[in-house]
Design a protein around this motif. Structure first.
Motif, PDB file in Angstrom:
ATOM      1  N   GLY A 122      -1.085  12.434 -39.322  1.00 13.77           N
ATOM      2  CA  GLY A 122      -2.429  12.425 -38.782  1.00 13.77           C
ATOM      3  C   GLY A 122      -2.399  12.610 -37.283  1.00 13.77           C
ATOM      4  O   GLY A 122      -1.346  12.776 -36.679  1.00 13.77           O
ATOM      5  N   PRO A 123      -3.569  12.553 -36.642  1.00 13.84           N
ATOM      6  CA  PRO A 123      -3.660  12.860 -35.221  1.00 13.84           C
ATOM      7  C   PRO A 123      -2.906  11.905 -34.307  1.00 13.84           C
ATOM      8  O   PRO A 123      -2.540  12.269 -33.205  1.00 13.84           O
ATOM      9  CB  PRO A 123      -5.164  12.812 -34.934  1.00 13.84           C
ATOM     10  CG  PRO A 123      -5.759  12.042 -36.048  1.00 13.84           C
ATOM     11  CD  PRO A 123      -4.872  12.266 -37.240  1.00 13.84           C
ATOM     12  N   ASP A 124      -2.662  10.679 -34.760  1.00 17.66           N
ATOM     13  CA  ASP A 124      -1.971   9.706 -33.911  1.00 17.66           C
ATOM     14  C   ASP A 124      -0.497   9.525 -34.276  1.00 17.66           C
ATOM     15  O   ASP A 124       0.169   8.630 -33.764  1.00 17.66           O
ATOM     16  CB  ASP A 124      -2.680   8.351 -33.970  1.00 17.66           C
ATOM     17  CG  ASP A 124      -4.106   8.430 -33.445  1.00 17.66           C
ATOM     18  OD1 ASP A 124      -4.361   9.265 -32.546  1.00 17.66           O
ATOM     19  OD2 ASP A 124      -4.959   7.683 -33.944  1.00 17.66           O
ATOM     20  N   ALA A 125       0.021  10.365 -35.170  1.00 18.43           N
ATOM     21  CA  ALA A 125       1.423  10.268 -35.568  1.00 18.43           C
ATOM     22  C   ALA A 125       2.319  10.736 -34.427  1.00 18.43           C
ATOM     23  O   ALA A 125       2.033  11.733 -33.770  1.00 18.43           O
ATOM     24  CB  ALA A 125       1.691  11.090 -36.822  1.00 18.43           C
ATOM     25  N   ILE A 129      -7.596  12.625 -40.918  1.00 16.57           N
ATOM     26  CA  ILE A 129      -6.938  11.804 -41.931  1.00 16.57           C
ATOM     27  C   ILE A 129      -5.783  11.054 -41.288  1.00 16.57           C
ATOM     28  O   ILE A 129      -4.929  11.655 -40.622  1.00 16.57           O
ATOM     29  CB  ILE A 129      -6.438  12.666 -43.103  1.00 16.57           C
ATOM     30  CG1 ILE A 129      -7.615  13.381 -43.754  1.00 16.57           C
ATOM     31  CG2 ILE A 129      -5.684  11.814 -44.118  1.00 16.57           C
ATOM     32  CD1 ILE A 129      -7.206  14.439 -44.762  1.00 16.57           C
ATOM     33  N   HIS A 130      -5.772   9.755 -41.483  1.00 19.56           N
ATOM     34  CA  HIS A 130      -4.748   8.890 -40.893  1.00 19.56           C
ATOM     35  C   HIS A 130      -3.950   8.236 -42.020  1.00 19.56           C
ATOM     36  O   HIS A 130      -4.520   7.556 -42.867  1.00 19.56           O
ATOM     37  CB  HIS A 130      -5.393   7.792 -40.042  1.00 19.56           C
ATOM     38  CG  HIS A 130      -6.211   8.336 -38.906  1.00 19.56           C
ATOM     39  ND1 HIS A 130      -5.696   8.485 -37.642  1.00 19.56           N
ATOM     40  CD2 HIS A 130      -7.493   8.774 -38.858  1.00 19.56           C
ATOM     41  CE1 HIS A 130      -6.642   8.980 -36.848  1.00 19.56           C
ATOM     42  NE2 HIS A 130      -7.735   9.163 -37.564  1.00 19.56           N
ATOM     43  N   VAL A 131      -2.626   8.456 -42.011  1.00 22.35           N
ATOM     44  CA  VAL A 131      -1.731   7.822 -42.977  1.00 22.35           C
ATOM     45  C   VAL A 131      -0.859   6.849 -42.199  1.00 22.35           C
ATOM     46  O   VAL A 131      -0.146   7.249 -41.265  1.00 22.35           O
ATOM     47  CB  VAL A 131      -0.854   8.860 -43.713  1.00 22.35           C
ATOM     48  CG1 VAL A 131       0.019   8.174 -44.754  1.00 22.35           C
ATOM     49  CG2 VAL A 131      -1.726   9.935 -44.367  1.00 22.35           C
ATOM     50  N   VAL A 132      -0.942   5.570 -42.558  1.00 20.96           N
ATOM     51  CA  VAL A 132      -0.235   4.536 -41.807  1.00 20.96           C
ATOM     52  C   VAL A 132       0.679   3.727 -42.712  1.00 20.96           C
ATOM     53  O   VAL A 132       0.417   3.550 -43.899  1.00 20.96           O
ATOM     54  CB  VAL A 132      -1.226   3.590 -41.080  1.00 20.96           C
ATOM     55  CG1 VAL A 132      -2.001   4.340 -40.014  1.00 20.96           C
ATOM     56  CG2 VAL A 132      -2.166   2.940 -42.050  1.00 20.96           C
ATOM     57  N   ARG A 133       1.764   3.258 -42.111  1.00 15.25           N
ATOM     58  CA  ARG A 133       2.683   2.367 -42.820  1.00 15.25           C
ATOM     59  C   ARG A 133       2.108   0.958 -42.823  1.00 15.25           C
ATOM     60  O   ARG A 133       1.140   0.662 -42.115  1.00 15.25           O
ATOM     61  CB  ARG A 133       4.042   2.337 -42.128  1.00 15.25           C
ATOM     62  CG  ARG A 133       4.767   3.643 -42.124  1.00 15.25           C
ATOM     63  CD  ARG A 133       6.180   3.508 -41.605  1.00 15.25           C
ATOM     64  NE  ARG A 133       6.293   2.722 -40.384  1.00 15.25           N
ATOM     65  CZ  ARG A 133       7.187   2.940 -39.429  1.00 15.25           C
ATOM     66  NH1 ARG A 133       8.045   3.916 -39.540  1.00 15.25           N
ATOM     67  NH2 ARG A 133       7.239   2.172 -38.355  1.00 15.25           N
ATOM     68  N   LEU A 173       2.299   2.756 -47.726  1.00 15.41           N
ATOM     69  CA  LEU A 173       1.414   3.657 -47.001  1.00 15.41           C
ATOM     70  C   LEU A 173      -0.045   3.413 -47.369  1.00 15.41           C
ATOM     71  O   LEU A 173      -0.372   3.158 -48.529  1.00 15.41           O
ATOM     72  CB  LEU A 173       1.758   5.114 -47.290  1.00 15.41           C
ATOM     73  CG  LEU A 173       3.104   5.619 -46.795  1.00 15.41           C
ATOM     74  CD1 LEU A 173       3.270   7.090 -47.151  1.00 15.41           C
ATOM     75  CD2 LEU A 173       3.261   5.410 -45.302  1.00 15.41           C
ATOM     76  N   GLN A 174      -0.893   3.515 -46.351  1.00 16.84           N
ATOM     77  CA  GLN A 174      -2.336   3.465 -46.556  1.00 16.84           C
ATOM     78  C   GLN A 174      -2.945   4.674 -45.859  1.00 16.84           C
ATOM     79  O   GLN A 174      -2.343   5.254 -44.953  1.00 16.84           O
ATOM     80  CB  GLN A 174      -2.935   2.184 -45.976  1.00 16.84           C
ATOM     81  CG  GLN A 174      -2.531   0.948 -46.747  1.00 16.84           C
ATOM     82  CD  GLN A 174      -3.325  -0.256 -46.269  1.00 16.84           C
ATOM     83  OE1 GLN A 174      -3.512  -0.466 -45.079  1.00 16.84           O
ATOM     84  NE2 GLN A 174      -3.804  -1.050 -47.212  1.00 16.84           N
TER      85      GLN A 174
END
Length: 97
Positions: free
Chosen positions: A91-94, A79-83, A9-10
């Motif tokens: 986050g908003p794009d999840a 806040i964006h948490v991405v694999r 995760l980042q």
């Protein structure tokens, strides 16, 4: 469908949407910090703020839940948490948020 390891995760903060509320800093002060502009930024394991827009840092394994919760609770939805494969998990794009 292959499972992606969660240790990949980042996280990054979109300062254009940051409200300066500070929930993220309360949840995970090792990852988030305010700069002099009153906005939250991520910081690397070296403790230095990442000030470039969209700059990501790795989420420490022991703080995964705190970082994901901060993304879900953020009033600014910035806040964006991405694999590792680029899919946003919080986050908003999840997709499943």
């Amino acid at each position: 469908m292959a499972e992606v390891a969660t240790d990949q995760l980042q996280v990054w903060v979109d300062q254009d949407l940051c409200t300066g509320d500070g929930l993220c800093v309360q949840y995970a002060p090792e990852v988030f910090e305010f700069d002099v502009d009153g906005l939250a930024y991520v910081k690397g394991d070296d403790g230095e703020l990442r000030l470039n827009p969209g700059e990501r840092v790795d989420v420490p394994a022991h703080l995964r839940l705190e970082v994901i919760d901060s993304a879900k609770e953020c009033p600014g939805e910035c806040i964006h948490v991405v694999r590792g494969d680029g899919v946003e998990v919080a986050g908003p794009d999840a997709e499943d948020d």
